[in-house]
Enzyme design. Structure first.
Site, PDB file in Angstrom:
ATOM      1  N   CYS A  22       0.817  -1.221   0.000  1.00 30.81           N
ATOM      2  CA  CYS A  22       0.000   0.000   0.000  1.00 30.81           C
ATOM      3  C   CYS A  22       0.851   1.272   0.000  1.00 30.81           C
ATOM      4  CB  CYS A  22      -0.942   0.014   1.199  1.00 30.81           C
ATOM      5  SG  CYS A  22      -2.133  -1.363   1.204  1.00 30.81           S
ATOM      6  N   HIS A  48      -3.318   7.453   1.969  1.00 35.16           N
ATOM      7  CA  HIS A  48      -3.705   6.128   1.492  1.00 35.16           C
ATOM      8  C   HIS A  48      -5.109   5.852   2.003  1.00 35.16           C
ATOM      9  CE1 HIS A  48      -4.008   1.924   0.802  1.00 35.16           C
ATOM     10  NE2 HIS A  48      -3.779   1.577   2.051  1.00 35.16           N
ATOM     11  N   ASN A  93     -10.073   0.086  -0.454  1.00 36.00           N
ATOM     12  CA  ASN A  93      -8.616   0.135  -0.367  1.00 36.00           C
ATOM     13  C   ASN A  93      -8.039  -0.434  -1.657  1.00 36.00           C
ATOM     14  OD1 ASN A  93      -5.886  -0.219   0.155  1.00 36.00           O
ATOM     15  ND2 ASN A  93      -6.192  -0.994   2.234  1.00 36.00           N
TER      16      ASN A  93
END
Length: 322
Positions: free
Chosen positions: A114, A249, A279
């Site tokens: 990520c 993020h 996500n």
């Protein structure tokens, strides 16, 4: 001249298939309300059968090139951040290069889960500052739906697929105060078990499934994201009250809200796409940048902080002036 890397183009692509939270209700012990309350996610996009990470990345790349008014031949290199490549090798970036119809320059992948886009952005920035390139296309692209365990409600409801891209262009720092001002990158391999995939070429010979200890990841995320953001701001010589936008993020709403609070930023200064995208790992920050730019939210000269944490654990931040 002292060189600086400016963002001169942004773009993104989301697969056509939109999956609402209700899709999970007859497959798992979960509800739309449960997912929304705990994550802030309402829907996400899933790649179609046969649609690969490079397919998404190519579309985002074309959008960024169009936004910048450039052609593939104007690029010196392509860096793709991904944890879900089409193949073990070659790199997704080389397939993007071929898909764009150019053979000019370099193309390679960066893998920091990520945090991948932040690492890739810092990498491209360093190459431009060092004179190795004039323009670099940086992409975050993922098909996390390929590595979900659809029986694990703690993970499979969180992730989506997509791609976002930015183009960095060299400029004279003596002539402009825009561009990437500072980066801060960190990793600590002792925390591998908190967020990982239980497969791989040299271990199981399979792609594996994503595994996560959500509560522990949450605690690390809030602490480390605020710390890395402040570290990057210190390197840039800026204070937190000079930040115009936080583009985090998009993991889940609770982490984003807690991090913004630690940074002393109101939610009005935070770009949020998690509700619609879920996500998307390395794709989430460039997706959010592209969406916010398309909405006209950024003004020239705005100070933007991006930060992310992913498996490794790896985390980092970039401060830039739009």
């Amino acid at each position: 001249m002292t060189r600086r890397a400016l963002i001169c183009g942004v773009g993104h692509y989301l697969p056509e298939r939109i999956v609402e939270n209700s899709w999970f209700e007859d497959k798992l012990d979960t509800t739309d309300e449960w997912i929304r309350t705990r994550t802030g996610i309402e829907r996400r996009h899933f790649a179609a059968e046969g649609q690969t990470t490079s397919d998404l990345a190519i579309r985002a790349a074309r959008a960024a090139l169009e936004n910048a008014g450039l052609t593939p031949e104007d690029l010196d290199g392509i860096v793709v951040a991904t944890s879900t490549p089409d193949f073990t090798f070659p790199a997704v970036a080389t397939m993007v290069q071929a898909g764009l119809g150019t053979s000019r320059g370099f193309a390679y992948d960066v893998q920091a889960v990520c945090a991948g886009f932040v690492f890739a952005l810092a990498n491209a920035d360093a190459m431009i500052r060092g004179g190795l390139a004039e323009r670099v296309l940086v992409i975050g692209a993922e098909t996390f739906s390929r590595i979900m365990d659809w029986t694990d409600r703690g993970t499979c409801v969180l992730f989506g697929d997509g791609a976002g891209a930015v183009i960095l262009e060299a400029a004279d720092a003596g002539q402009t105060d825009r561009g990437i001002l500072a980066c801060d990158l960190n990793s600590d391999g002792r925390y591998r078990e908190l967020l990982y995939v239980d497969g791989g070429v040299s271990s199981t010979g399979t792609a594996g499934h994503l595994r996560m200890q959500g509560n522990l990841v949450f605690r690390h995320a809030v602490e480390k994201l605020a710390k890395t953001a402040h570290a990057a701001l210190d390197k840039a010589g800026l204070a937190q009250d000079q930040v115009d936008w936080l583009v985090p993020h998009q993991a889940n709403m609770r982490i984003i809200s807690a991090t913004a609070q630690k940074m002393g930023l109101p939610m009005e200064k935070v770009v949020l796409t998690v509700a619609d995208h879920g996500n998307t790992s390395a794709a989430s920050i460039p997706l959010a940048l592209s969406v916010a730019a398309a909405e006209g939210r950024f003004q020239q000269g705005d100070v933007i902080v991006t930060e992310a944490i992913g498996g490794g654990l790896s985390w980092g931040s970039v401060v830039l002036r739009w």
